[in-house]
Motif scaffolding. Structure first.
Motif, PDB file in Angstrom:
ATOM      1  N   LYS A  61       0.942  -1.164  -0.170  1.00 39.20           N
ATOM      2  CA  LYS A  61      -0.091  -0.070  -0.010  1.00 39.20           C
ATOM      3  C   LYS A  61       0.951   1.401  -0.006  1.00 39.20           C
ATOM      4  O   LYS A  61       0.882   2.155  -1.019  1.00 39.20           O
ATOM      5  CB  LYS A  61      -0.818   0.079   1.129  1.00 39.20           C
ATOM      6  CG  LYS A  61      -1.871  -1.010   1.142  1.00 39.20           C
ATOM      7  CD  LYS A  61      -2.860  -1.195   2.362  1.00 39.20           C
ATOM      8  CE  LYS A  61      -4.025  -2.245   2.367  1.00 39.20           C
ATOM      9  NZ  LYS A  61      -4.850  -2.171   3.502  1.00 39.20           N
ATOM     10  N   ASP A  62       1.797   1.280   0.794  1.00 38.35           N
ATOM     11  CA  ASP A  62       2.340   2.575   1.179  1.00 38.35           C
ATOM     12  C   ASP A  62       3.428   2.797   0.187  1.00 38.35           C
ATOM     13  O   ASP A  62       3.535   4.116  -0.729  1.00 38.35           O
ATOM     14  CB  ASP A  62       3.173   2.873   2.423  1.00 38.35           C
ATOM     15  CG  ASP A  62       1.969   2.835   3.479  1.00 38.35           C
ATOM     16  OD1 ASP A  62       0.783   3.091   3.411  1.00 38.35           O
ATOM     17  OD2 ASP A  62       2.200   2.411   4.711  1.00 38.35           O
ATOM     18  N   LYS A  69       2.938   7.310  -7.482  1.00 34.24           N
ATOM     19  CA  LYS A  69       2.600   8.682  -7.414  1.00 34.24           C
ATOM     20  C   LYS A  69       3.640   9.314  -8.101  1.00 34.24           C
ATOM     21  O   LYS A  69       3.403  10.533  -8.725  1.00 34.24           O
ATOM     22  CB  LYS A  69       2.317   9.336  -5.753  1.00 34.24           C
ATOM     23  CG  LYS A  69       2.040  10.762  -5.579  1.00 34.24           C
ATOM     24  CD  LYS A  69       1.929  11.259  -4.381  1.00 34.24           C
ATOM     25  CE  LYS A  69       1.433  12.660  -4.361  1.00 34.24           C
ATOM     26  NZ  LYS A  69       1.456  13.196  -2.969  1.00 34.24           N
ATOM     27  N   GLU A  70       4.798   8.889  -7.550  1.00 38.28           N
ATOM     28  CA  GLU A  70       6.081   9.608  -8.147  1.00 38.28           C
ATOM     29  C   GLU A  70       6.003   9.512  -9.557  1.00 38.28           C
ATOM     30  O   GLU A  70       6.531  10.548 -10.516  1.00 38.28           O
ATOM     31  CB  GLU A  70       7.188   8.944  -7.524  1.00 38.28           C
ATOM     32  CG  GLU A  70       8.600   9.555  -7.976  1.00 38.28           C
ATOM     33  CD  GLU A  70       9.708   9.151  -7.211  1.00 38.28           C
ATOM     34  OE1 GLU A  70      10.836   9.563  -7.303  1.00 38.28           O
ATOM     35  OE2 GLU A  70       9.687   8.472  -6.017  1.00 38.28           O
ATOM     36  N   GLN A  71       5.878   8.264 -10.139  1.00 38.10           N
ATOM     37  CA  GLN A  71       5.685   8.124 -11.816  1.00 38.10           C
ATOM     38  C   GLN A  71       4.746   8.960 -12.268  1.00 38.10           C
ATOM     39  O   GLN A  71       5.036   9.549 -13.428  1.00 38.10           O
ATOM     40  CB  GLN A  71       5.441   6.638 -11.821  1.00 38.10           C
ATOM     41  CG  GLN A  71       6.507   5.565 -11.561  1.00 38.10           C
ATOM     42  CD  GLN A  71       6.278   4.150 -11.882  1.00 38.10           C
ATOM     43  OE1 GLN A  71       4.897   3.806 -11.938  1.00 38.10           O
ATOM     44  NE2 GLN A  71       7.099   3.285 -12.297  1.00 38.10           N
ATOM     45  N   ALA A  76       3.596  13.749 -15.555  1.00 42.32           N
ATOM     46  CA  ALA A  76       3.087  15.212 -15.838  1.00 42.32           C
ATOM     47  C   ALA A  76       4.290  15.955 -16.077  1.00 42.32           C
ATOM     48  O   ALA A  76       4.048  17.033 -16.929  1.00 42.32           O
ATOM     49  CB  ALA A  76       2.375  15.440 -14.459  1.00 42.32           C
ATOM     50  N   ALA A  77       5.282  15.931 -15.560  1.00 40.15           N
ATOM     51  CA  ALA A  77       6.411  16.893 -15.688  1.00 40.15           C
ATOM     52  C   ALA A  77       6.807  16.980 -17.095  1.00 40.15           C
ATOM     53  O   ALA A  77       7.367  17.783 -17.815  1.00 40.15           O
ATOM     54  CB  ALA A  77       7.631  16.711 -14.575  1.00 40.15           C
ATOM     55  N   SER A  78       6.903  15.370 -17.453  1.00 41.01           N
ATOM     56  CA  SER A  78       7.390  15.019 -18.826  1.00 41.01           C
ATOM     57  C   SER A  78       6.571  15.852 -19.856  1.00 41.01           C
ATOM     58  O   SER A  78       7.116  16.470 -20.828  1.00 41.01           O
ATOM     59  CB  SER A  78       7.682  13.723 -18.975  1.00 41.01           C
ATOM     60  OG  SER A  78       8.455  13.118 -18.209  1.00 41.01           O
ATOM     61  N   GLU A  79       5.319  15.670 -19.610  1.00 41.34           N
ATOM     62  CA  GLU A  79       4.232  16.451 -20.667  1.00 41.34           C
ATOM     63  C   GLU A  79       4.404  17.989 -20.510  1.00 41.34           C
ATOM     64  O   GLU A  79       4.191  18.397 -21.701  1.00 41.34           O
ATOM     65  CB  GLU A  79       2.728  15.797 -20.138  1.00 41.34           C
ATOM     66  CG  GLU A  79       2.253  14.590 -20.345  1.00 41.34           C
ATOM     67  CD  GLU A  79       2.340  14.159 -21.663  1.00 41.34           C
ATOM     68  OE1 GLU A  79       2.055  15.134 -22.409  1.00 41.34           O
ATOM     69  OE2 GLU A  79       2.648  13.011 -22.250  1.00 41.34           O
ATOM     70  N   LYS A 244      14.988   5.795 -10.560  1.00 45.94           N
ATOM     71  CA  LYS A 244      14.254   6.072  -9.162  1.00 45.94           C
ATOM     72  C   LYS A 244      13.182   5.085  -9.128  1.00 45.94           C
ATOM     73  O   LYS A 244      12.988   4.356  -8.077  1.00 45.94           O
ATOM     74  CB  LYS A 244      14.229   7.317  -9.032  1.00 45.94           C
ATOM     75  CG  LYS A 244      14.056   7.691  -7.429  1.00 45.94           C
ATOM     76  CD  LYS A 244      13.734   9.118  -7.132  1.00 45.94           C
ATOM     77  CE  LYS A 244      13.320   9.504  -5.717  1.00 45.94           C
ATOM     78  NZ  LYS A 244      13.412  10.755  -5.472  1.00 45.94           N
ATOM     79  N   ALA A 245      12.228   5.302 -10.119  1.00 44.57           N
ATOM     80  CA  ALA A 245      10.731   4.629  -9.942  1.00 44.57           C
ATOM     81  C   ALA A 245      11.224   3.204  -9.820  1.00 44.57           C
ATOM     82  O   ALA A 245      10.346   2.613  -9.004  1.00 44.57           O
ATOM     83  CB  ALA A 245       9.944   4.970 -10.900  1.00 44.57           C
TER      84      ALA A 245
END
Length: 439
Positions: A61-62, A69-71, A76-79, A244-245
């Protein structure tokens, strides 16, 4: 003792044996079942222990939520970076248009300078002869005046009216020819002066246009170098985020697997102890069937395909367009070989310059999508580009390279791959990277 007596004596013993056997059988079955349960519990423990490295048996879960979330944030940053690069490409495209326009103006002025220079040479060659003819005309006219060849002389020298008109026409013809030679000299001299002035002005204009073209070229080069650097930085950030992911996901899976295995082992141990206690309380008679337990090991989940590190394009944007095309055209042609797109390396390179795009990208996509134009789903559409076709490869290459510039940025990135081929973007990205490395 006779046989009947032996039989009677045996009866009590047989009955007692049957009673004891009847009492033992339930206990034996209980013990066997307990041993089987214990064996199954131990099998669970063993299976969990064996499955630790690959199987996540509990919901992480955690850690997995954090990794996911990081992915998402990375995507989103890539977009956003993709949108920024696409916007920057518009400036690159404009700089190319400005440079082409300035260079075209320089070429036009140079053509005028060449034409005027040739005309000046012609005039300078013609004027001396015309000067001589003009001098002779002046001399002839002066002589006529000195000799008194006026209208009265013509009348007096004429025998009749017909000869008068003939003599007058001849005199006018000589006079007009002399005047024409004199006017011709004046016209040539004026044309020479004007052409020389135009040439001087055009040379000054050419210098200004050259300076404007050089400035436009510098802007275009700077914009392309900035796009190249931004794309490299974007690729670096994407690679770091992906690594990292993957590391976080691996840690999360391992932690979840370890936790699940420990929990399963604890429960199995409790079951084994309970089963053993039941077995100890029952009769030791009978045999347990350890083979009745089944293995709980599962096939490991397929591993996610990791993204490859892209290679640097090595494009030198500090050179002119001609030098850029000269360098990249043969490399692209060598890559395309005898495919339908073979021989269009010059077009690919020129359009890469015009739109400020990695010159390897469009050719590589053509290999991924249609084996370099061998299997097109629309005429001259080698890139799976929309739902259209084109009349020629030149038109198609221009449309695709321009579309990459406006919608996807300078070069291949994970964000561009997600947009170009969403269902299978990692494989598409890796294949593009591999093909681009061949050019």
């Amino acid at each position: 003792m006779d046989n009947s007596k032996r039989t009677l004596n045996a009866l009590p013993a047989t009955a007692a044996h049957q009673a004891r056997a009847a009492a033992i059988r339930p206990a034996t079955r209980t013990a066997a079942a307990a041993r089987r349960l214990a064996a199954a519990a131990l099998s669970v423990t063993l299976a969990c222990a064996l499955a630790l490295p690959t199987a996540a048996l509990a919901d992480p879960k955690d850690d997995l939520a954090a990794a996911k979330k990081e992915q998402q944030e990375s995507a989103a940053a890539s977009e956003q970076a993709l949108a920024e690069m696409a916007a920057a490409q518009e400036a690159i495209e404009k700089s190319a248009a400005d440079y082409e326009q300035a260079q075209q103006k320089v070429d036009e002025v140079q053509a005028k300078i060449k034409a005027n220079s040739q005309r000046i040479d012609e005039l300078e060659e013609e004027i001396p002869a015309q000067q001589e003819a003009s001098n002779q005309a002046f001399a002839a006219m002066y002589k006529m005046q000195q000799d008194g060849l006026g209208l009265l002389d013509v009348v007096l020298s004429s025998k009749d009216l017909g000869s008068f008109f003939t003599n007058l026409q001849y005199l006018n013809h000589v006079q007009e020819r002399n005047l024409a030679n004199i006017r011709r000299l004046s016209t040539l001299q004026q044309e020479l002066e004007q052409t020389q002035k135009d040439l001087k002005d055009q040379k000054a204009e050419a210098e200004q246009d050259k300076a404007a073209a050089q400035e436009a070229l510098a802007v275009a080069q700077e914009a392309r170098q900035a796009a190249q650097a931004a794309a490299a930085e974007q690729q670096r950030r994407e690679a770091e985020a992906a690594k990292k992911a993957q590391e976080e996901a691996k840690k999360a899976k391992e932690a979840a697997a370890k936790k699940a295995a420990e929990e399963a082992a604890r429960k199995a141990q409790e079951e084994a102890e309970r089963a053993q206690a039941e077995a100890d309380a029952a009769s030791p008679a009978g045999q347990g069937d350890a083979n009745e337990s089944s293995s709980l090991a599962k096939d490991p989940a397929p591993k996610d395909e990791s993204v490859k590190a892209p290679t640097a394009d090595g494009a030198d944007w500090s050179t002119s367009k001609a030098a850029f095309v000269k360098k990249w055209a043969p490399r692209i042609d060598a890559y395309l070989g005898d495919a339908p797109l073979g021989g269009y390396g010059k077009v690919f390179a020129a359009k890469a310059w015009d739109y400020g795009v990695d010159p390897r990208w469009s050719p590589a996509i053509s290999c991924v999508e249609s084996t370099k134009g061998r299997f097109c789903f629309r005429p001259h559409n080698a890139w799976g580009w929309g739902h259209t076709g084109w009349a020629s490869w030149e038109e198609a290459i221009d449309a695709h390279v321009g579309g990459l510039s406006r919608g996807y940025g300078y070069t291949v990135t994970q964000a561009a791959a997600r947009k170009y081929c969403p269902p299978n973007w990692v494989h598409w990205y890796n294949t593009c990277v591999s093909e681009m490395a061949k050019i």
